[in-house]
Design a protein around this motif. Structure first.
Motif, PDB file in Angstrom:
ATOM      1  N   PRO A  12      -0.735  -0.080 -11.648  1.00 47.70           N
ATOM      2  CA  PRO A  12      -0.476  -1.270 -12.468  1.00 47.70           C
ATOM      3  C   PRO A  12      -0.781  -2.527 -11.666  1.00 47.70           C
ATOM      4  O   PRO A  12      -0.991  -2.459 -10.453  1.00 47.70           O
ATOM      5  CB  PRO A  12       1.021  -1.175 -12.755  1.00 47.70           C
ATOM      6  CG  PRO A  12       1.571  -0.322 -11.668  1.00 47.70           C
ATOM      7  CD  PRO A  12       0.476   0.596 -11.225  1.00 47.70           C
ATOM      8  N   ILE A  13      -0.798  -3.656 -12.340  1.00 47.48           N
ATOM      9  CA  ILE A  13      -1.045  -4.902 -11.626  1.00 47.48           C
ATOM     10  C   ILE A  13       0.086  -5.127 -10.635  1.00 47.48           C
ATOM     11  O   ILE A  13       1.256  -5.006 -10.975  1.00 47.48           O
ATOM     12  CB  ILE A  13      -1.183  -6.061 -12.628  1.00 47.48           C
ATOM     13  CG1 ILE A  13      -2.501  -5.845 -13.385  1.00 47.48           C
ATOM     14  CG2 ILE A  13      -1.111  -7.404 -11.932  1.00 47.48           C
ATOM     15  CD1 ILE A  13      -2.940  -6.959 -14.268  1.00 47.48           C
ATOM     16  N   VAL A  14      -0.284  -5.384  -9.401  1.00 51.49           N
ATOM     17  CA  VAL A  14       0.706  -5.547  -8.339  1.00 51.49           C
ATOM     18  C   VAL A  14       0.629  -6.979  -7.822  1.00 51.49           C
ATOM     19  O   VAL A  14      -0.449  -7.440  -7.461  1.00 51.49           O
ATOM     20  CB  VAL A  14       0.419  -4.570  -7.168  1.00 51.49           C
ATOM     21  CG1 VAL A  14       1.387  -4.801  -6.029  1.00 51.49           C
ATOM     22  CG2 VAL A  14       0.498  -3.132  -7.639  1.00 51.49           C
ATOM     23  N   TRP A  22      -4.121   4.916  -2.296  1.00 51.03           N
ATOM     24  CA  TRP A  22      -4.475   5.095  -0.898  1.00 51.03           C
ATOM     25  C   TRP A  22      -4.345   3.792  -0.120  1.00 51.03           C
ATOM     26  O   TRP A  22      -3.806   3.750   0.973  1.00 51.03           O
ATOM     27  CB  TRP A  22      -5.942   5.541  -0.800  1.00 51.03           C
ATOM     28  CG  TRP A  22      -6.122   6.987  -0.516  1.00 51.03           C
ATOM     29  CD1 TRP A  22      -6.418   7.963  -1.431  1.00 51.03           C
ATOM     30  CD2 TRP A  22      -6.044   7.634   0.748  1.00 51.03           C
ATOM     31  NE1 TRP A  22      -6.518   9.166  -0.782  1.00 51.03           N
ATOM     32  CE2 TRP A  22      -6.296   9.001   0.534  1.00 51.03           C
ATOM     33  CE3 TRP A  22      -5.780   7.177   2.032  1.00 51.03           C
ATOM     34  CZ2 TRP A  22      -6.293   9.921   1.574  1.00 51.03           C
ATOM     35  CZ3 TRP A  22      -5.774   8.095   3.064  1.00 51.03           C
ATOM     36  CH2 TRP A  22      -6.018   9.445   2.830  1.00 51.03           C
ATOM     37  N   VAL A  23      -4.875   2.718  -0.746  1.00 48.43           N
ATOM     38  CA  VAL A  23      -4.841   1.410  -0.075  1.00 48.43           C
ATOM     39  C   VAL A  23      -3.400   0.990   0.169  1.00 48.43           C
ATOM     40  O   VAL A  23      -3.037   0.562   1.265  1.00 48.43           O
ATOM     41  CB  VAL A  23      -5.592   0.346  -0.905  1.00 48.43           C
ATOM     42  CG1 VAL A  23      -5.370  -1.045  -0.324  1.00 48.43           C
ATOM     43  CG2 VAL A  23      -7.078   0.663  -0.958  1.00 48.43           C
ATOM     44  N   LEU A  24      -2.551   1.158  -0.853  1.00 45.23           N
ATOM     45  CA  LEU A  24      -1.152   0.743  -0.699  1.00 45.23           C
ATOM     46  C   LEU A  24      -0.445   1.570   0.368  1.00 45.23           C
ATOM     47  O   LEU A  24       0.283   1.045   1.195  1.00 45.23           O
ATOM     48  CB  LEU A  24      -0.404   0.866  -2.037  1.00 45.23           C
ATOM     49  CG  LEU A  24      -0.774  -0.186  -3.071  1.00 45.23           C
ATOM     50  CD1 LEU A  24       0.108  -0.039  -4.298  1.00 45.23           C
ATOM     51  CD2 LEU A  24      -0.650  -1.594  -2.514  1.00 45.23           C
ATOM     52  N   PHE A  73       1.198   0.056   3.713  1.00 47.43           N
ATOM     53  CA  PHE A  73       2.638   0.212   3.981  1.00 47.43           C
ATOM     54  C   PHE A  73       2.936   1.028   5.226  1.00 47.43           C
ATOM     55  O   PHE A  73       3.963   0.833   5.861  1.00 47.43           O
ATOM     56  CB  PHE A  73       3.366   0.795   2.763  1.00 47.43           C
ATOM     57  CG  PHE A  73       3.785  -0.276   1.808  1.00 47.43           C
ATOM     58  CD1 PHE A  73       4.927  -1.030   2.071  1.00 47.43           C
ATOM     59  CD2 PHE A  73       3.031  -0.575   0.686  1.00 47.43           C
ATOM     60  CE1 PHE A  73       5.311  -2.050   1.215  1.00 47.43           C
ATOM     61  CE2 PHE A  73       3.417  -1.594  -0.173  1.00 47.43           C
ATOM     62  CZ  PHE A  73       4.551  -2.332   0.088  1.00 47.43           C
ATOM     63  N   LYS A  74       2.060   1.933   5.574  1.00 48.35           N
ATOM     64  CA  LYS A  74       2.342   2.746   6.745  1.00 48.35           C
ATOM     65  C   LYS A  74       1.492   2.296   7.944  1.00 48.35           C
ATOM     66  O   LYS A  74       1.986   1.705   8.893  1.00 48.35           O
ATOM     67  CB  LYS A  74       2.115   4.231   6.436  1.00 48.35           C
ATOM     68  CG  LYS A  74       2.646   5.117   7.531  1.00 48.35           C
ATOM     69  CD  LYS A  74       2.481   6.597   7.251  1.00 48.35           C
ATOM     70  CE  LYS A  74       2.934   7.409   8.446  1.00 48.35           C
ATOM     71  NZ  LYS A  74       2.033   7.222   9.600  1.00 48.35           N
ATOM     72  N   SER A  75       0.191   2.536   7.840  1.00 52.10           N
ATOM     73  CA  SER A  75      -0.672   2.354   9.004  1.00 52.10           C
ATOM     74  C   SER A  75      -0.853   0.888   9.401  1.00 52.10           C
ATOM     75  O   SER A  75      -0.813   0.549  10.586  1.00 52.10           O
ATOM     76  CB  SER A  75      -2.032   2.981   8.737  1.00 52.10           C
ATOM     77  OG  SER A  75      -1.845   4.307   8.319  1.00 52.10           O
TER      78      SER A  75
END
Ligand SMILES: [Fe+2]
Ligand SMILES: [Fe+2]
Length: 135
Positions: free
Chosen positions: A2-4, A113-115, A119-121
């Motif tokens: 969804p739009i973020v 994947w991008v999110l 958030f992690k890497s």
């Protein structure tokens, strides 16, 4: 996806990285609107190419920072970038060939994947850079 909207929880606390992430998120949102609105192939193609270019520039920025500060997680991070680029490349190719990927399938996979990557890497990288005095 969804739009973020951009919010502080996305921040990795390094300005150049945050600015680029914000621009990429804007394009992903435009892409979402375009797919939902069943825009022409040309519109999708243009947005995807734009996203691809922004992503390459962004990865080059992170790459240069990782090298400059001898980031210990370099190889792993680079691998994740390459997987993302491959996925984006496939999306551009399929739209160019006239297919219309839907958000439930292809776009979702890449944007998720991008999110996850941010958030992690990217947060781990941001932490490391902050410890080197880079903000
Ligand atoms: Fe990254
Ligand atoms: Fe990033």
């Amino acid at each position: 996806m969804p739009i973020v909207s951009w919010s502080d929880e996305f921040s990795v606390n390094v300005k150049v990285i945050d600015d680029q992430h914000q621009e990429m998120l804007d394009i992903v949102n435009n892409l979402h609107t375009a797919v939902e609105g069943s825009e022409d192939k040309e519109v999708l193609e243009k947005l995807l190419i734009d996203l691809n270019e922004h992503t390459r520039t962004h990865f080059a920025t992170e790459d240069a920072l990782m090298k400059q500060y001898n980031y210990p997680g370099y190889e792993e991070h680079l691998h994740e970038h390459n997987v993302l680029l491959q996925h984006l490349g496939n999306l551009v190719a399929s739209v160019t060939q006239g297919k219309s990927p839907t958000f439930r399938s292809d776009y979702d996979v890449s944007s998720d994947w991008v999110l996850i990557h941010i958030f992690k890497s990217d947060k781990e990288l941001g932490n490391f850079l902050n410890n080197q005095g880079v903000y």
